[in-house]
Design a protein around this motif. Sequence first.
Motif, PDB file in Angstrom:
ATOM      1  N   GLU A 153       0.766  -1.189  -0.136  1.00  0.00           N
ATOM      2  CA  GLU A 153       0.045  -0.073   0.142  1.00  0.00           C
ATOM      3  C   GLU A 153       0.839   1.318   0.146  1.00  0.00           C
ATOM      4  O   GLU A 153       0.507   2.310  -0.642  1.00  0.00           O
ATOM      5  N   ILE A 154       2.060   1.184   0.616  1.00  0.00           N
ATOM      6  CA  ILE A 154       2.878   2.558   0.677  1.00  0.00           C
ATOM      7  C   ILE A 154       3.625   2.489  -0.775  1.00  0.00           C
ATOM      8  O   ILE A 154       3.785   3.607  -1.158  1.00  0.00           O
ATOM      9  N   GLN A 155       3.883   1.295  -1.476  1.00  0.00           N
ATOM     10  CA  GLN A 155       4.592   1.436  -2.723  1.00  0.00           C
ATOM     11  C   GLN A 155       3.605   2.118  -3.968  1.00  0.00           C
ATOM     12  O   GLN A 155       4.126   2.744  -4.573  1.00  0.00           O
ATOM     13  N   ARG A 156       2.559   1.781  -3.445  1.00  0.00           N
ATOM     14  CA  ARG A 156       1.328   2.400  -4.301  1.00  0.00           C
ATOM     15  C   ARG A 156       1.262   3.761  -4.194  1.00  0.00           C
ATOM     16  O   ARG A 156       0.819   4.453  -5.285  1.00  0.00           O
ATOM     17  N   ARG A 157       1.857   4.725  -3.444  1.00  0.00           N
ATOM     18  CA  ARG A 157       1.910   5.841  -3.379  1.00  0.00           C
ATOM     19  C   ARG A 157       2.794   6.481  -4.470  1.00  0.00           C
ATOM     20  O   ARG A 157       2.693   7.743  -4.744  1.00  0.00           O
ATOM     21  N   GLY A 169      11.131  16.028 -11.706  1.00  0.00           N
ATOM     22  CA  GLY A 169      11.738  15.069 -10.718  1.00  0.00           C
ATOM     23  C   GLY A 169      10.775  14.931  -9.777  1.00  0.00           C
ATOM     24  O   GLY A 169      10.180  15.665  -9.210  1.00  0.00           O
ATOM     25  N   LEU A 170      10.790  13.395  -9.199  1.00  0.00           N
ATOM     26  CA  LEU A 170       9.899  13.305  -8.343  1.00  0.00           C
ATOM     27  C   LEU A 170      10.677  13.758  -6.844  1.00  0.00           C
ATOM     28  O   LEU A 170      11.778  13.640  -6.867  1.00  0.00           O
ATOM     29  N   LYS A 171       9.629  13.882  -5.842  1.00  0.00           N
ATOM     30  CA  LYS A 171       9.990  14.267  -4.725  1.00  0.00           C
ATOM     31  C   LYS A 171       9.146  13.809  -3.533  1.00  0.00           C
ATOM     32  O   LYS A 171       7.811  13.372  -4.113  1.00  0.00           O
ATOM     33  N   VAL A 172       9.488  13.387  -2.529  1.00  0.00           N
ATOM     34  CA  VAL A 172       8.670  12.980  -1.177  1.00  0.00           C
ATOM     35  C   VAL A 172       7.982  14.342  -0.860  1.00  0.00           C
ATOM     36  O   VAL A 172       8.540  15.628  -1.048  1.00  0.00           O
ATOM     37  N   ASP A 173       7.022  14.292  -0.157  1.00  0.00           N
ATOM     38  CA  ASP A 173       6.118  15.514   0.116  1.00  0.00           C
ATOM     39  C   ASP A 173       6.921  16.310   1.320  1.00  0.00           C
ATOM     40  O   ASP A 173       6.857  17.475   0.992  1.00  0.00           O
ATOM     41  N   LYS A 174       7.686  15.825   2.046  1.00  0.00           N
ATOM     42  CA  LYS A 174       8.303  16.567   2.971  1.00  0.00           C
ATOM     43  C   LYS A 174       9.643  17.721   2.325  1.00  0.00           C
ATOM     44  O   LYS A 174       9.610  18.681   2.586  1.00  0.00           O
ATOM     45  N   ASP A 175      10.041  16.826   1.044  1.00  0.00           N
ATOM     46  CA  ASP A 175      11.175  17.636   0.466  1.00  0.00           C
ATOM     47  C   ASP A 175      10.323  18.908  -0.299  1.00  0.00           C
ATOM     48  O   ASP A 175      10.944  19.609  -0.910  1.00  0.00           O
ATOM     49  N   ALA A 176       9.035  18.514  -0.625  1.00  0.00           N
ATOM     50  CA  ALA A 176       8.127  19.700  -1.344  1.00  0.00           C
ATOM     51  C   ALA A 176       7.592  20.527  -0.483  1.00  0.00           C
ATOM     52  O   ALA A 176       6.780  21.387  -1.066  1.00  0.00           O
ATOM     53  N   GLY A 177       7.900  20.500   0.637  1.00  0.00           N
ATOM     54  CA  GLY A 177       7.150  21.482   1.393  1.00  0.00           C
ATOM     55  C   GLY A 177       5.793  21.037   2.156  1.00  0.00           C
ATOM     56  O   GLY A 177       4.928  22.042   2.357  1.00  0.00           O
ATOM     57  N   LEU A 178       5.537  19.803   2.098  1.00  0.00           N
ATOM     58  CA  LEU A 178       4.185  19.302   2.532  1.00  0.00           C
ATOM     59  C   LEU A 178       3.053  19.918   2.057  1.00  0.00           C
ATOM     60  O   LEU A 178       2.253  20.438   2.601  1.00  0.00           O
ATOM     61  N   PRO A 179       2.947  19.919   0.632  1.00  0.00           N
ATOM     62  CA  PRO A 179       1.811  20.540   0.025  1.00  0.00           C
ATOM     63  C   PRO A 179       0.418  19.907   0.222  1.00  0.00           C
ATOM     64  O   PRO A 179       0.498  18.644   0.512  1.00  0.00           O
ATOM     65  N   LYS A 180      -0.573  20.502   0.123  1.00  0.00           N
ATOM     66  CA  LYS A 180      -1.615  20.190   0.344  1.00  0.00           C
ATOM     67  C   LYS A 180      -2.380  19.484  -0.864  1.00  0.00           C
ATOM     68  O   LYS A 180      -2.228  19.919  -2.018  1.00  0.00           O
ATOM     69  N   GLY A 181      -3.203  18.150  -0.712  1.00  0.00           N
ATOM     70  CA  GLY A 181      -3.989  17.844  -1.910  1.00  0.00           C
ATOM     71  C   GLY A 181      -4.246  16.404  -1.782  1.00  0.00           C
ATOM     72  O   GLY A 181      -3.405  15.609  -0.826  1.00  0.00           O
ATOM     73  N   LEU A 183      -3.713  12.374  -3.015  1.00  0.00           N
ATOM     74  CA  LEU A 183      -2.478  11.394  -3.381  1.00  0.00           C
ATOM     75  C   LEU A 183      -2.428  11.739  -5.059  1.00  0.00           C
ATOM     76  O   LEU A 183      -1.251  12.083  -5.484  1.00  0.00           O
ATOM     77  N   ASP A 184      -3.397  11.612  -5.836  1.00  0.00           N
ATOM     78  CA  ASP A 184      -3.592  11.667  -7.169  1.00  0.00           C
ATOM     79  C   ASP A 184      -3.165  13.025  -7.543  1.00  0.00           C
ATOM     80  O   ASP A 184      -2.401  13.354  -8.646  1.00  0.00           O
ATOM     81  N   GLU A 185      -3.618  14.097  -7.040  1.00  0.00           N
ATOM     82  CA  GLU A 185      -3.399  15.638  -7.096  1.00  0.00           C
ATOM     83  C   GLU A 185      -2.018  15.821  -7.280  1.00  0.00           C
ATOM     84  O   GLU A 185      -1.103  16.609  -7.979  1.00  0.00           O
ATOM     85  N   LEU A 186      -1.376  15.309  -6.018  1.00  0.00           N
ATOM     86  CA  LEU A 186       0.011  15.491  -5.641  1.00  0.00           C
ATOM     87  C   LEU A 186       0.913  14.642  -6.724  1.00  0.00           C
ATOM     88  O   LEU A 186       1.874  15.298  -7.189  1.00  0.00           O
ATOM     89  N   LYS A 193       3.186  11.429  -1.474  1.00  0.00           N
ATOM     90  CA  LYS A 193       3.037  11.435  -0.221  1.00  0.00           C
ATOM     91  C   LYS A 193       3.201  10.309   0.787  1.00  0.00           C
ATOM     92  O   LYS A 193       2.649   9.445   0.347  1.00  0.00           O
ATOM     93  N   VAL A 194       4.194  10.516   1.557  1.00  0.00           N
ATOM     94  CA  VAL A 194       4.356   9.634   2.470  1.00  0.00           C
ATOM     95  C   VAL A 194       4.606   9.932   3.690  1.00  0.00           C
ATOM     96  O   VAL A 194       4.730   9.190   4.891  1.00  0.00           O
ATOM     97  N   SER A 195       4.604  11.068   4.183  1.00  0.00           N
ATOM     98  CA  SER A 195       4.826  11.576   5.427  1.00  0.00           C
ATOM     99  C   SER A 195       3.834  11.226   6.596  1.00  0.00           C
ATOM    100  O   SER A 195       4.177  11.087   7.954  1.00  0.00           O
ATOM    101  N   ASP A 196       2.638  10.902   6.083  1.00  0.00           N
ATOM    102  CA  ASP A 196       1.540  10.234   7.058  1.00  0.00           C
ATOM    103  C   ASP A 196       1.523   8.949   7.191  1.00  0.00           C
ATOM    104  O   ASP A 196       1.174   8.167   8.161  1.00  0.00           O
ATOM    105  N   VAL A 197       2.523   7.999   6.579  1.00  0.00           N
ATOM    106  CA  VAL A 197       2.435   6.628   6.485  1.00  0.00           C
ATOM    107  C   VAL A 197       4.001   6.005   6.745  1.00  0.00           C
ATOM    108  O   VAL A 197       4.169   5.246   7.296  1.00  0.00           O
ATOM    109  N   MET A 198       4.908   7.196   6.809  1.00  0.00           N
ATOM    110  CA  MET A 198       6.150   6.607   7.032  1.00  0.00           C
ATOM    111  C   MET A 198       7.129   7.827   7.972  1.00  0.00           C
ATOM    112  O   MET A 198       8.085   8.475   7.527  1.00  0.00           O
ATOM    113  N   THR A 199       6.326   8.260   9.095  1.00  0.00           N
ATOM    114  CA  THR A 199       6.757   9.365   9.931  1.00  0.00           C
ATOM    115  C   THR A 199       8.084   8.902  10.381  1.00  0.00           C
ATOM    116  O   THR A 199       8.351   7.705  11.002  1.00  0.00           O
TER     117      THR A 199
END
Length: 225
Positions: A153-157, A169-181, A183-186, A193-199
């Motif tokens: 389920e995490i890999q599907r992110r 270039g892909l970024k994880v959401d922490k490196d992108a400033g934690l933008p809102k939206g 999963l598909d929008e991001l 977006k992984v900050s909520d599942v891989m804290t």
Amino acid sequence: MKDILKTGLILMAFTAVAGLFLGLVYVGVKDKIREADNSAKLKAIEFVLKDPMTGEYLVRKENIENEVKKTGIEAVVLKEYKEGVVLGPLYVFRTEDGKKAYVLSGYAPGFGGNVTVVACFVESQRGLILNSIRVIDYSQETPGLGAKIGEEEIQRRFFPIPPEGLKEGLKVDKDAGLPKGTLDELKKKGVVKVSDVMTGATITPRAVVTALNLMYRYLTEEVLK
């Protein structure tokens, strides 16, 4: 002095016997280990060649097996970058609707060691689409933290990502400033977006996006140029 020498010789003898035993065990199982690794990689290749929405194969399964058998499956270095390595063989498949699908792998440093990813990119009129990924080696990551990258389920992110999301270039959401939206929008913006599942475990997902960015770079600069 005589006792010290005797003890040293005994320890050396034990060490030599233990080393010989371990060597014999490795020789006896190395083919099995290689078979298991190759089997896992073949399953990963089959997985990434499925439509992430329907689960249907993009390519006939028998064609996948034939191509892998013809090309080989042992890893070879295609390109080394300072951030990581892109690995072959590079498999090029023709999907049922006539598009080219590229399957390759790569790795980048995680928290405890390299994190290796198999990925499939499919051509489109707007550029390459990241169809699907499979993380196949994260054995050195911390259990309960970075090792959560092994959860499907995490890999599907990390997929699917449209061309617009890959170009910058892909970024994880922490490196992108934690933008809102959502999963598909991001994903459309190249943000995973992984900050909520891989804290507390940013390094491992960052290794995954780095490996994916390097594979995309290799394909666009070396294969599709």
